[in-house]
Every structure is written in structure tokens, then in C-alpha cells.
Scaffold this motif. Sequence first.
Motif: not given
Length: 437
Positions: A224-225, A303-306, A313-316, A401-408
Motif C-alpha cells: 500500500a506504500l 484477471e484477478g478474480t480468484t 489486487a496484485g494481478m490487477r 481496497s484500492r485494486w479490488v473495491p468490491e472485495w467485501q
Amino acid sequence: MKQRLAICWLRRDLRLHDHAALYHALRKHSAVLPVFIFDRNILDALQKPFDLRVQFIHEQLRQLKGQLRALGSDLCVLYDYAGQAWQHILNTYEVEAVYANHDYEPYARKRDNEVAELLKTHHIPFYTFKDQVIFEKSEVVKSDGTPYSVFTPYARKWKAQLNDFYLRSYPTEKYFSSFLKPGEELPMPSLEAMGFRAKSFVFPPCEIREDIIRNYHNTRDLPALDEGTSRLGVHLRFGTVSIRELARKAQAWNATYLNELIWREFFMMILWHHPRVVTHAFKEAYDHIPWQQNEELFRRWCEGTTGYPLVDAGMRQLNASGYMHNRLRMLTASFLCKHLLIDWRLGEAYFASKLLDYELSSNNGGWQWAAGTGCDAAPYFRIFNPWTQQKKFDPDNRFVSRWVPEWQTKDYPKPVVEHASARERAIDFYKRHIRQT
């Protein structure tokens, strides 16, 4: 009458300062022309019309061209197959000698040997030098002369051999008057002429930040940094920064950062001595693992949907920016090989197609480390827990949250595998299929 000159062939050393081949060329000749070849053997295999690496190189060459024009000289940039480009150069100029820096990748070695043979038929000497590493080839080996295959003793020997001689810069600036003065500006192919287009993209600056490097051991694992790492990977890859300058500063500022530079050289040494690792496991016992052929799971990983937020987040991040934080490179690679049991070579090729700082030796070494197939590898029974990794390295979920905003939310997919059972399955799978020696 042809113009008489010496050539400095630029490849992955796109700078004028502290440059080994350029230094030797300028010192020994009164008219030196820097040349760069966009090699169609490489470019033809890339996905068009967008490739950030080609765009980065093109931008750096434009900057170099501007610096050389300010000195009354110029840069010759060609777009062709390497052999044909050299034939064009030989038809255009009377070449006294050619200077270049070593490249250690299998294709580059083959290309350089072919160019050397061509130059030999014209009685033109071809001088090459070490430039992109502090120690190369067999400069750091065991006492019996054989190469290391484990990082820790290699790093110990690397540091023991290091002295000021190896870190000294090449003072190219003293000899800038030896650049060729061509008069008219030399043409340079546009990205469009080579079949590419530019994206609106800001590349990381070539800036060695003392504050970042001094604190690197505290911040390097926190994706995140944005300023937790130096982001100099692409500049090391294409030689817009000098490894000697960077190693000098790392030695003075941070031992952990210096170790990362040594890892880079370790993997280059492995590739030099064991070129088979490009397509085979370093540990031959792992060469016959029957990896799973599951296109759907591989697509989900790409595609980052595992369903694992930090993996996704890393893949996106990779897909969007051409960069992935190193902690996440390890996690996503381990997940593909061990949770999904998919061949590390597929993941390595995907990274190779996306990473702005793609380096064959480091990419291959990192993937084989993660898969357990390489030298000095993470053992097959060491399997990252993606949830634990998220809790430890992204505790506030800022990166996720930056890369997978829908995660929750309910829109986020369920995990493609369950961690505990996938871990047990991986350990059993490896145990059954590694060939015992």
C-alpha cells in the motif's frame, strides 16, 4: 566516400554517464556514433499496438538523442532484424570498431555471436564489456571454481570480493568531444512506424531516493506504500541507472537493499551457467510434474478474480500498470503453482508479457523459487496463506481496497479453492510426483 567512425552499440544501457562500452569507445576513437537497434526478432513477438516497454525505450532514446544533439552529435536508431541492421550500418559507414556491453540472455548471446561473425568477415573488431552487473559469469564462484546454486553463500562471497575498484564509475564525460559530429540530424523511427502506439502513462522517475533506500527494510513488504520501494526496476532493466552508482549507495545506506541487487546478479549468474532453466526446472527431479491443465482457473488468476483479495489486487495492479509489488509477485506465483497446481512456466510467461521491468533471469528465478523447482527454492511444503499475507502486509486493507473495491460485497467471487484443502492437496501432489534421486 564513407564516413570513418567507431560504433557504440546500445542495448540495455540507455545512458551516457558511467557506461563501460561508451567509455572505452570514446577514449580510443575520435568519432564515435551511438547506435540502437529496435530488433524485429524481439518486437515482432510482442502484442501490438501497445507495449509499455517499447514506449519506455522509445522515450529514453528520444532523451538520449536530445542530449547527444546538444553535444553536436546524434543517435542512430534503426528498426530491423539485427543482422540486416548491421549490414545497413556497414554499407553506410566505414566502421573502425564496435563496442558493446555484455548481455547474458540466451537470445542476446546468439545474436551477439552472429554479429561478431559478420564483423569478423569485414575485419572489424568487436569489443564487449561488463556493465549491467558488479560481478558476472564466473567472477563469484566456489573455491573449486564451480558456480553457486544457493544464494546465501553466493552473497557472502559477493560481499567479500567487493571493493572500490568494482564500484568505480566510468568517467565518460571527460571524452564527450570524441562523439561523431554528423551535421544533419539522423532519422529515428516513430512508434507508429514500428506498429506501436503510445499510451498516456507516467513512468517512474530515474531517481535514487536516499530516504526510501535507508528505510527499505521497514517498508519493502507493504504494497500500500507507494514509496515503500525504489521503483528503479525498469531503470535497472534498461540501464538508465548505473548499477555501480546504485550499489555504492546501497552499500552505504541499506544492507537489505544491497541484498536485492545481489539477488539480481545471482539469478543472472544462474542463467549464464544453466541456460536450460528458461524452459526446464533447475531441479531436474521437478521436471516431470503433471501440472493441471485448467484454462478457466488460469484465466481467473490472470484477471484477478480468484476470490482471494490480495492475490487479485496484485494481478490487477500488474494488468493496469505493468508493475507488481515484489511481495505480491511471490504470493501470486505461489498461489498459481501450489493452490491451483498450474505450471509455473505459464505464470512466468504471463508476467513476461506484462511486467515493465521484465528481466528473464529474475522472472525465471523468482517463479522457480515460488514453484519449488529452482535453485535455492522455497520448499514445496512452504505454501503462502493468502489470508495471513493480507493480514500481515496489508493490515488496513488499503491496497486491497484500492485494486479490488468490491472485495467485501456480494459481487466479489467466492474463492476458487479453499486454502487448507488446497495446501494439503499441493503437498501430496508434489510428494507423489517429484522424482526421487
